[in-house]
Design an enzyme around this catalytic site. Structure first.
Site, PDB file in Angstrom:
ATOM      1  N   ARG A  66       0.838  -1.196   0.000  1.00  6.70           N
ATOM      2  CA  ARG A  66       0.000   0.000   0.000  1.00  6.70           C
ATOM      3  C   ARG A  66       0.878   1.253   0.000  1.00  6.70           C
ATOM      4  O   ARG A  66       0.996   1.953  -0.993  1.00  6.70           O
ATOM      5  CB  ARG A  66      -0.963  -0.003   1.208  1.00  6.70           C
ATOM      6  CG  ARG A  66      -2.108   0.986   1.110  1.00  6.70           C
ATOM      7  CD  ARG A  66      -1.769   2.408   1.516  1.00  6.70           C
ATOM      8  NE  ARG A  66      -1.264   2.505   2.899  1.00  6.70           N
ATOM      9  CZ  ARG A  66      -0.768   3.610   3.407  1.00  6.70           C
ATOM     10  NH1 ARG A  66      -0.690   4.729   2.672  1.00  6.70           N
ATOM     11  NH2 ARG A  66      -0.302   3.647   4.646  1.00  6.70           N
ATOM     12  N   ASP A  67       1.568   1.493   1.087  1.00  5.31           N
ATOM     13  CA  ASP A  67       2.304   2.748   1.227  1.00  5.31           C
ATOM     14  C   ASP A  67       3.505   2.809   0.291  1.00  5.31           C
ATOM     15  O   ASP A  67       3.904   3.886  -0.159  1.00  5.31           O
ATOM     16  CB  ASP A  67       2.761   2.915   2.683  1.00  5.31           C
ATOM     17  CG  ASP A  67       2.998   4.372   3.058  1.00  5.31           C
ATOM     18  OD1 ASP A  67       2.776   5.253   2.203  1.00  5.31           O
ATOM     19  OD2 ASP A  67       3.410   4.631   4.196  1.00  5.31           O
ATOM     20  N   HIS A  85       8.101   6.983   9.127  1.00  3.81           N
ATOM     21  CA  HIS A  85       8.915   7.099   7.910  1.00  3.81           C
ATOM     22  C   HIS A  85      10.355   7.398   8.316  1.00  3.81           C
ATOM     23  O   HIS A  85      10.619   7.888   9.413  1.00  3.81           O
ATOM     24  CB  HIS A  85       8.337   8.176   6.985  1.00  3.81           C
ATOM     25  CG  HIS A  85       7.127   7.686   6.264  1.00  3.81           C
ATOM     26  ND1 HIS A  85       7.050   7.566   4.900  1.00  3.81           N
ATOM     27  CD2 HIS A  85       5.932   7.232   6.726  1.00  3.81           C
ATOM     28  CE1 HIS A  85       5.873   7.082   4.554  1.00  3.81           C
ATOM     29  NE2 HIS A  85       5.163   6.885   5.644  1.00  3.81           N
ATOM     30  N   CYS A 101       5.949  10.457   0.840  1.00  4.35           N
ATOM     31  CA  CYS A 101       4.932  11.380   1.334  1.00  4.35           C
ATOM     32  C   CYS A 101       4.551  12.260   0.154  1.00  4.35           C
ATOM     33  O   CYS A 101       5.367  13.066  -0.298  1.00  4.35           O
ATOM     34  CB  CYS A 101       5.504  12.196   2.490  1.00  4.35           C
ATOM     35  SG  CYS A 101       4.469  13.570   2.987  1.00  4.35           S
ATOM     36  N   ASN A 158       9.065   4.459   4.153  1.00  6.04           N
ATOM     37  CA  ASN A 158       8.865   3.898   5.475  1.00  6.04           C
ATOM     38  C   ASN A 158      10.189   3.324   5.983  1.00  6.04           C
ATOM     39  O   ASN A 158      11.135   3.100   5.221  1.00  6.04           O
ATOM     40  CB  ASN A 158       7.870   2.738   5.385  1.00  6.04           C
ATOM     41  CG  ASN A 158       6.475   3.207   5.065  1.00  6.04           C
ATOM     42  OD1 ASN A 158       5.696   3.489   5.954  1.00  6.04           O
ATOM     43  ND2 ASN A 158       6.155   3.315   3.781  1.00  6.04           N
TER      44      ASN A 158
END
Lengths: 300, 300
Positions: B15-16, B209, B240, B249
């Site tokens: 996801r991130d 992060h 971001c 992350n």
């Protein structure tokens, strides 16, 4: 969390950073970088290493570098030089080093690989160095104080033994080095607790590599235990000759960013350090290891 | 140092990590990576995000990804899906999400930028989500819980207020996110101490992060305070959207390496995670942010 008001950062890029770069850096570039580091506010800079030029050709200009920066910046900064043996220390003292980092590995095998001497022979050499040191500060740097690339985990007792022998030999200060950057915060605590308890009067210096990303976690752990002096390298340069692929030292800019944000004073100008990293990048053409030089745009 | 016996790591790379990659990743590649992550032993994987495909085209295949991995790995791992609003949450629940990460920023300005809703509107939506959640776990993820790229430092009181509102709305769990990776260990302590004191029964999840290299330092601080659940991304992917240049992350492999070395169990296979990072590198062609995927050769 226990944090100090002040932290002392010793800049070691011109020694530990440059010595790992294969391409010879022009002496005037080295001096220009040191000039800029002095302008950042560093009061101690490890400027060079008096090793045999056959072992590390990059350091063949040690005397010229040290003499030049000493002349240019007398009274503004103290200059440290690394020495792996008595001959190197003699050369460093003759060239006017304000302090010597005399390296002895806590791991017998690493000391043999690094200096071709046993620990006992290195301690004997340190004893001779301390007899001729004059006003030069002698720092015993204990390499592989946590892990050894050959022998694995190094017991805190072994490190305590080397420190005891080094102090008996006449060393003024002690640097504890995570040479390959594999120590965890638990290992930091396991060594620092007995060390600080045994020598409460000594102001230990920590030298940590950031190979596995644990550098600042180890600094936080050390700060909590009362350590306030650290060696770092601008741009995160550095490495470990016996551990290919190892990352460099903790990047000075990463540590300064963190501790300034925590309200700890260093006397350093962060923006000027970032400028030095840009200069190093332009002159040496090597990639940054640290975070602030790679991702400095994220501000809050 | 206070360390736990076990730590839970929630893998958020699919996801991130993926949402910050501009080039569309084939759905089958996403699923293949998730397959490999399940094989590493992760019990929770954030598989996708039910955002509007116009906002993040990379996540347009959210339903297909989630349904496929749910079918393939039923009983082996739980799958989380991010939702920024009621509609996204409805889609996630319909697709069979085991848990939803419902994002509300502690910073009003960031919440408006990120979700086009005020915090009050987001809390109202969360209340509706909790009415339809069924067996799905609803995690309130508080974004910008430390710093905001627009508003600077976010006061712990503000975060405590959002958590209180979210729990009242019916959220089951809480994620605290350092969205831009600029928080220091002192900021961790300033938020976590009152949070853990106020909600001793809640098992908070931290999402940090590593933009400025403080990731593992913050984890060590959080472990010492009693936090044992962390979201990280394999290969250190992520970023971001509102802070160009921000690193990703914390790399899962960096955290797992550190805490395994500290004797903390995770149930994860480190070597398999490293294999996944090699696979991600070969498939996505993006550079690693974390240390272990870049410098994994230095062992001791």
């Amino acid at each position: 969390m226990k944090i100090p008001e002040n932290v002392e950062i010793i800049e070691v890029c011109p020694r530990d950073g440059f010595q790992n770069i294969k391409t010879l850096i022009p002496t005037e570039t080295k001096i220009a970088i040191i000039d800029k580091l002095v302008d950042c506010g560093f009061t101690w800079i490890e400027a060079t290493s008096f090793v045999h030029p056959k072992a590390i050709p990059q350091m063949a200009d040690a005397t010229e570098v040290l003499k030049t920066v000493k002349e240019k910046h007398a009274g503004k900064a103290g200059f440290v030089a690394l020495a792996p043996n008595l001959f190197g220390a003699q050369r460093a003292i003759e060239a006017g080093a304000d302090a010597i980092t005399f390296v002895i590995s806590a791991s017998e095998k690493h000391n043999l690989e690094n200096t071709r001497q046993t620990i006992a022979q290195s301690v004997a050499a340190l004893t001779e160095v301390c007899k001729i040191k004059g006003s030069c500060i002698v720092r015993l740097a204990v390499a592989t104080a946590f892990d050894c690339p050959f022998a694995g985990r190094v017991a805190p007792e072994q490190v305590l033994g080397v420190v005891e022998a080094g102090l008996k030999a006449g060393a003024d200060e002690v640097v504890l080095a995570d040479t390959i950057g594999t120590a965890t915060p638990l290992q930091m605590e396991a060594l620092l607790r007995p060390m600080l308890t045994k020598y409460p009067q000594l102001s230990f210096i920590l030298h940590i590599h950031d190979t596995q990303g644990m550098g600042l976690a180890n600094i936080i752990t050390a700060l909590n235990l009362g350590v306030t002096r650290f060696e770092t390298a601008a741009f995160g340069l550095g490495g470990c000759p016996f551990a290919p692929g190892a990352a460099g030292n903790i990047a000075t800019e990463d540590l300064v960013n963190m501790i300034h944000k925590m309200g700890i004073a260093t006397g350093l100008d962060y923006e000027k350090i970032i400028e030095v990293t840009r200069y190093i990048e332009s002159k040496l053409g090597v990639p940054a290891v640290g975070h602030m030089a790679r991702f400095a745009s994220c501000q809050a």
